[in-house]
Design a protein around this motif. Structure first.
Motif, PDB file in Angstrom:
ATOM      1  N   LEU A  16       0.721  -1.241   0.072  1.00 16.85           N
ATOM      2  CA  LEU A  16      -0.052   0.059  -0.074  1.00 16.85           C
ATOM      3  C   LEU A  16       1.008   1.271  -0.003  1.00 16.85           C
ATOM      4  O   LEU A  16       0.401   2.084  -0.748  1.00 16.85           O
ATOM      5  N   LEU A  17       2.224   1.355   0.682  1.00 18.54           N
ATOM      6  CA  LEU A  17       2.938   2.374   0.721  1.00 18.54           C
ATOM      7  C   LEU A  17       3.586   2.539  -0.563  1.00 18.54           C
ATOM      8  O   LEU A  17       3.721   3.474  -1.119  1.00 18.54           O
ATOM      9  N   MET A  18       3.663   1.297  -1.236  1.00 18.79           N
ATOM     10  CA  MET A  18       4.272   1.342  -2.809  1.00 18.79           C
ATOM     11  C   MET A  18       3.270   1.985  -3.634  1.00 18.79           C
ATOM     12  O   MET A  18       3.756   2.892  -4.451  1.00 18.79           O
ATOM     13  N   ALA A  19       1.998   1.871  -3.328  1.00 19.91           N
ATOM     14  CA  ALA A  19       0.966   2.509  -4.294  1.00 19.91           C
ATOM     15  C   ALA A  19       0.832   4.030  -4.045  1.00 19.91           C
ATOM     16  O   ALA A  19       1.009   4.587  -5.007  1.00 19.91           O
ATOM     17  N   LEU A  20       1.148   4.331  -2.836  1.00 22.81           N
ATOM     18  CA  LEU A  20       1.293   5.911  -2.414  1.00 22.81           C
ATOM     19  C   LEU A  20       2.567   6.541  -3.145  1.00 22.81           C
ATOM     20  O   LEU A  20       2.362   7.506  -3.591  1.00 22.81           O
ATOM     21  N   ALA A  21       3.652   5.740  -3.157  1.00 19.17           N
ATOM     22  CA  ALA A  21       4.632   6.316  -3.956  1.00 19.17           C
ATOM     23  C   ALA A  21       4.739   6.256  -5.233  1.00 19.17           C
ATOM     24  O   ALA A  21       5.043   7.633  -6.053  1.00 19.17           O
ATOM     25  N   LEU A  22       3.905   5.358  -5.899  1.00 21.66           N
ATOM     26  CA  LEU A  22       3.565   5.548  -7.387  1.00 21.66           C
ATOM     27  C   LEU A  22       2.902   6.757  -7.758  1.00 21.66           C
ATOM     28  O   LEU A  22       3.088   7.357  -8.811  1.00 21.66           O
ATOM     29  N   GLY A  23       1.754   7.114  -6.878  1.00 20.30           N
ATOM     30  CA  GLY A  23       0.897   8.423  -7.090  1.00 20.30           C
ATOM     31  C   GLY A  23       1.988   9.472  -6.871  1.00 20.30           C
ATOM     32  O   GLY A  23       1.661  10.477  -7.853  1.00 20.30           O
ATOM     33  N   LEU A  24       2.749   9.494  -6.083  1.00 24.99           N
ATOM     34  CA  LEU A  24       3.635  10.809  -5.717  1.00 24.99           C
ATOM     35  C   LEU A  24       4.662  10.735  -7.060  1.00 24.99           C
ATOM     36  O   LEU A  24       4.959  11.945  -7.482  1.00 24.99           O
ATOM     37  N   ALA A  25       5.113   9.484  -7.573  1.00 22.28           N
ATOM     38  CA  ALA A  25       6.041   9.436  -8.579  1.00 22.28           C
ATOM     39  C   ALA A  25       5.221  10.123  -9.912  1.00 22.28           C
ATOM     40  O   ALA A  25       5.929  10.776 -10.808  1.00 22.28           O
ATOM     41  N   VAL A  26       4.018   9.694 -10.202  1.00 18.88           N
ATOM     42  CA  VAL A  26       3.549  10.289 -11.186  1.00 18.88           C
ATOM     43  C   VAL A  26       3.402  11.780 -11.175  1.00 18.88           C
ATOM     44  O   VAL A  26       3.735  12.617 -12.328  1.00 18.88           O
ATOM     45  N   ILE A  27       2.918  12.499  -9.907  1.00 16.55           N
ATOM     46  CA  ILE A  27       2.858  13.939  -9.924  1.00 16.55           C
ATOM     47  C   ILE A  27       4.075  14.471 -10.076  1.00 16.55           C
ATOM     48  O   ILE A  27       4.289  15.496 -10.866  1.00 16.55           O
ATOM     49  N   ASP A  28       5.278  13.580  -9.724  1.00 17.91           N
ATOM     50  CA  ASP A  28       6.589  14.394  -9.580  1.00 17.91           C
ATOM     51  C   ASP A  28       7.034  14.196 -11.058  1.00 17.91           C
ATOM     52  O   ASP A  28       7.875  15.140 -11.640  1.00 17.91           O
ATOM     53  N   LEU A  29       6.950  13.174 -11.899  1.00 22.03           N
ATOM     54  CA  LEU A  29       7.341  13.185 -13.299  1.00 22.03           C
ATOM     55  C   LEU A  29       6.428  14.297 -14.100  1.00 22.03           C
ATOM     56  O   LEU A  29       7.158  14.774 -15.007  1.00 22.03           O
ATOM     57  N   CYS A  30       5.372  14.690 -13.749  1.00 18.06           N
ATOM     58  CA  CYS A  30       4.551  15.765 -14.455  1.00 18.06           C
ATOM     59  C   CYS A  30       5.548  17.146 -14.078  1.00 18.06           C
ATOM     60  O   CYS A  30       5.399  18.102 -15.065  1.00 18.06           O
ATOM     61  N   ARG A  31       5.562  16.959 -12.613  1.00 14.43           N
ATOM     62  CA  ARG A  31       6.135  18.722 -12.276  1.00 14.43           C
ATOM     63  C   ARG A  31       7.614  18.992 -12.453  1.00 14.43           C
ATOM     64  O   ARG A  31       7.726  19.802 -12.868  1.00 14.43           O
TER      65      ARG A  31
END
Length: 665
Positions: free
Chosen positions: A600-615
């Motif tokens: 579940l923490l990995m899923a949270l990190a993936l969401g943050l990674a998608v945001i960071d990839l765009c920003r």
């Protein structure tokens, strides 16, 4: 009888000399007096003079009154005269090495003792004070192994060698790009073609969802199922493969003279606390110093780390290079700068917190010597040496053991592509330059370089040597690091999908499947677990009705998600149990019950990674080191290292045998 008499006479002379006043001793051997010969046993006349001087209380008192500098340093000419008198060599130039054979002596007298190397033999250079001359002369008279390797020097020479030992190099025109084709760099997140294709896919998905609503979820489910089943199959096969317990590519033993020159690249940023441990680990490497080069790459504004390095007085084979501020501020950019300055035939990368086993470089060099010319890269195994600290370190240690002790050896044995670790990968320099070095814009440059080597038909393997690392202690630090990793894997997958037709021509179908299973599968696994869990729970409890008009489709999706969940969980548990046994982690199997929380923490990190990839796609989130309580000698002596069964051991006997003794490669 003669030997006994000589030993007794040596002891008597030593006791006599040690009782002399330093001023009297100085007056005896300094050049302004009649040059004296070495006080050997056979030189009875001179020894009588020394003994007579020692008996004269009046002379000693007068000498103490006239010479008030017995505690001061010797001048270079005085040190040279003393060395000649006692028959020991004098050095006015020192090639200082990191203390190994005489580490205790240097630590006790850090201002006056240095370890040097002459013809491959360690020697102890010592700058005595005036007050220490009688005792040093007495020790030389007694003889012994330590005295046989003593070199006399002076404080001026030591200070001069320390000042010249290490300086910060500031290359004005450092090369940080090696011509990676524009289509294979993460400088752009999406190529123009990928942008147009993404728009067309979104439009087609919207139309399809409007015309036939079930088509889109079925297509997505089918795609995710295929990729994740492939990932689970690879994990399951690796967990059951007996040969991973003793996998090691062949080696060709090399004498020191035949070893190639080795360059170690160590990128550092805000790592002042880790510098002493890093230099101590580098000093323990079992490799000839004359064929070794370590390049510490620091940022221009990181003066704290620079000062910490210089304060440790690193040996001459350690260079400190300041990375220029132009270009992206990333680890791969610094590595490319180091690659341009490196003189070694072989290149390796270490991080600040790394503690490699001493024989790792020799193991890699001998493996390269035994391998074909297409063997471009060797990955050392990575392990966590403080696994029991927190929940995060336990899960992190299991994850590392699964990857580096089971999965990567299985992939290497099958000659498949595998993603490199961020450290302890060893390269042939000419191949590394030929493929373009590291992508300065990719925040997981290791995974990208592994794919690029595979695309160009180079071989990779895993060696039987371990580097111990430090894992993040808390959830926040782990999220920061894992967000960067997942962002980099997305960059890597997008980069190598830009010309999929060319990628397909360069690789076989099996290797293409492995690429998608490892890179894309790892990303989808982080997302699929919470989605599958939610859909299974919703369908099982009746909280969510899947398309009431088409119950068959709903139950089909429910069955597919259930299969994914069971297959993924079973394969991961099997892989983890095997890895725990092989690495001998201090964890019980019950710790694996916490894996769903970790996912579940990995899923949270993936969401943050998608945001960071765009920003901010090229932002490098720095991981802090030096916070964990690590064992003192991990990596230096192989503590907690896994013992790999020898090649002649029967596979079934070695498969799950307890690994109780460290293996030194």
């Amino acid at each position: 009888m003669i030997l006994t008499t000589e030993a007794a006479l040596r002891t008597a002379v030593a006791e006599t000399i040690s009782g002399l006043d330093p001023a009297v001793l100085l007056a005896y051997f300094l050049p302004k007096r009649k040059p004296a010969r070495r006080p050997e046993i056979c030189q009875n006349n001179e020894l009588a003079q020394v003994c007579e001087a020692a008996k004269s209380r009046t002379a000693l008192a007068a000498a103490r009154a006239t010479d008030r500098h017995t505690e001061t340093d010797l001048e270079p000419d005085e040190a040279a005269a003393f060395a000649a008198w006692v028959g020991r060599p004098y050095a006015n130039k020192l090639a200082v090495q990191t203390p190994r054979a005489y580490a205790a002596s240097v630590a006790e007298r850090p201002d006056r003792a240095r370890e040097i190397l002459e013809d491959g033999r360690p020697l102890l250079a010592f700058a005595p004070t005036r007050a220490e001359l009688p005792f040093l002369a007495a020790a030389i008279c007694r003889g012994g192994r330590q005295v046989a390797r003593l070199v006399v020097t002076d404080r001026t020479t030591i200070a001069r060698s320390d000042a010249a030992a290490t300086t910060v190099e500031r290359p004005s025109a450092a090369q940080w790009s090696y011509g990676i084709p524009a289509g294979l760099t993460a400088g752009q997140t999406l190529s123009p073609t990928q942008r147009w294709v993404s728009v067309l896919v979104l439009i087609a998905a919207g139309v399809l969802a409007f015309v036939y609503p079930l088509a889109l979820p079925i297509a997505l489910q089918l795609f995710v199922t295929v990729v994740l089943i492939a990932l689970s199959a690879a994990r399951g096969a690796a967990s059951q493969a007996a040969f991973v317990a003793h996998f090691a590519p062949p080696r060709c033993p090399l004498e020191d003279a035949a070893l190639p020159r080795y360059s170690i690249l160590v990128p550092l940023y805000n790592e002042a606390a880790a510098v002493p441990g890093l230099l101590a680990s580098l000093a323990q490497l079992d490799y000839p110093a004359e064929k070794l080069e370590a390049i510490l790459l620091v940022e221009a504004d990181d003066t704290t780390t620079q000062a910490a390095i210089l304060a440790q007085r690193p040996p001459p084979w350690v260079r400190v290079v300041e990375a220029p501020p132009n270009g992206p501020r990333t680890k791969p950019k610094a590595l490319n700068i180091g690659l341009g300055l490196a003189s070694g035939d072989l290149i390796t990368v270490f991080d600040a917190e790394d503690r490699p086993e001493p024989a790792q470089l020799r193991c890699a060099a001998e493996t390269f010597a035994a391998g074909p010319d297409r063997l471009a890269c060797l990955q050392a195994r990575l392990a966590i040496d403080h696994a029991g600290d927190t929940f995060i370190t336990r899960m992190f240690a299991v994850e590392y053991a699964c990857l580096f002790d089971v999965l990567l050896p299985w992939l290497a044995a099958k000659r498949f592509f595998f993603p490199l670790g961020g450290t302890s990968n060893h390269f042939r320099r000419e191949v590394l330059v030929a493929v373009g070095g590291w992508d300065a814009y990719n925040v997981t440059e290791d995974a990208d370089l592994g794919v690029r080597l595979g695309r160009l038909d180079y071989e990779m393997s895993v060696i039987d040597a371990t580097t111990f690392e430090e894992a993040p202690l808390g959830v926040r630090a782990w999220l920061k690091q894992r967000t960067r990793w997942l962002k980099g894997w997305m960059q890597t997958w997008l980069v190598h999908m830009r010309r999929f037709d060319r990628f397909a021509r360069q690789r076989t179908l099996a290797k293409i499947a492995v690429f998608h299973a490892l890179i894309l599968g790892s990303l989808l696994a982080a997302l699929a677990f919470p989605v599958c869990l939610a859909l299974i729970a919703a369908q099982a409890t009746g909280l969510l009705a899947f398309w009431p008009g088409d119950a068959l489709a709903g139950w089909a999706l429910f069955a597919a998600n259930s299969v994914l969940f069971v297959a993924g969980f079973t394969a991961t548990i099997a892989l983890s149990l095997r890895a725990i046994r092989l690495r001998r982690l201090p964890l019980s199997p019950a710790a694996l019950l916490w894996l769903p929380v970790y996912w579940l923490l990995m899923a949270l990190a993936l969401g943050l990674a998608v945001i960071d990839l765009c920003r901010r796609p090229h932002h490098w989130a720095k991981t802090r080191h030096g916070l964990a309580r690590r064992p003192q000698q991990t990596g230096l002596g192989g503590m907690r290292s896994r013992r790999i069964a020898p090649r002649h051991v029967h596979v079934k006997a070695a498969r799950d045998a307890p690994l109780t003794k460290p293996h030194m490669v």
